[in-house]
Design an enzyme around this catalytic site. Sequence first.
Site, PDB file in Angstrom:
ATOM      1  N   CYS A  46      25.983  69.845 -81.094  1.00 22.31           N
ATOM      2  CA  CYS A  46      25.973  68.383 -80.360  1.00 22.31           C
ATOM      3  C   CYS A  46      24.458  67.995 -80.324  1.00 22.31           C
ATOM      4  CB  CYS A  46      26.662  68.278 -78.978  1.00 22.31           C
ATOM      5  SG  CYS A  46      26.274  66.608 -78.343  1.00 22.31           S
ATOM      6  N   CYS A  94      23.690  65.935 -77.080  1.00 22.93           N
ATOM      7  CA  CYS A  94      23.548  66.795 -75.891  1.00 22.93           C
ATOM      8  C   CYS A  94      24.146  68.216 -75.981  1.00 22.93           C
ATOM      9  CB  CYS A  94      24.280  65.833 -74.571  1.00 22.93           C
ATOM     10  SG  CYS A  94      25.954  65.210 -75.016  1.00 22.93           S
ATOM     11  N   SER A  95      25.370  68.344 -75.554  1.00 26.06           N
ATOM     12  CA  SER A  95      25.987  69.838 -75.597  1.00 26.06           C
ATOM     13  C   SER A  95      27.432  69.908 -75.430  1.00 26.06           C
ATOM     14  CB  SER A  95      25.431  70.607 -74.510  1.00 26.06           C
ATOM     15  OG  SER A  95      25.732  69.899 -73.078  1.00 26.06           O
ATOM     16  N   CYS A  96      27.963  68.705 -76.144  1.00 31.77           N
ATOM     17  CA  CYS A  96      29.552  68.507 -76.153  1.00 31.77           C
ATOM     18  C   CYS A  96      30.079  69.812 -76.753  1.00 31.77           C
ATOM     19  CB  CYS A  96      29.941  67.437 -77.222  1.00 31.77           C
ATOM     20  SG  CYS A  96      29.253  65.977 -76.261  1.00 31.77           S
TER      21      CYS A  96
END
Length: 200
Positions: A98, A101-103
């Site tokens: 991602c 961000c951190s999906c």
Amino acid sequence: MSDESPQAIRAEALESILIEKGLITAEAVDDIITRYSERVGPMNGARLVARAWADPQFKKQLLTDATSIVESFGFEGGQVEKLVVVENTEKVHNAVVCTLCSCYPWAVLGLPPKWYKDPAYRSRIVMEPRQLLAEMGVGLGSNVEIQIWDSSAEIRYMVLPMRPPGTQNLKEEQLAELVTRDSMIGVEVLGGVEVPGELS
Ligand code: FE
């Protein structure tokens, strides 16, 4: 003296205060921890991968409409409202990131590892995937095409790793045990296994 990280100490302090103020209960916290350690995690993704290896029809469905498949399994954890599974082959290696961000698809992979959120991983896997993958232990021949999938709030990706050699006689449950979290992110290639008396 404690050897715990500052984050762990902070989390513990926060938990104590919230319990003391009656905002949460210790049982609720334990329940969430149990959920993410025992019921939500890469073992769910591993079940999908193992079944796909064992059942060509299921594999086809998984690659066509992973969202419905995951829904039918009823995994907890969420973050798979739209899930796409991409298949690694001898010719194409897929990896997931991602960049924003951190999906991450929690219901099938659990909580993301720390490095997944690291800006270095998020930029390098796009800028120099071959080099970064090699550093992470995935040496790919120059004939192997690399595809990077950028997860977002709308779509989460999971990799269907290649079935390791020497596993043709294993049952689905045994296959599932071979599947690692990192192989489903695409930063690990599963090695062969040696089954006593069943060497390929
Ligand atoms: Fe994200």
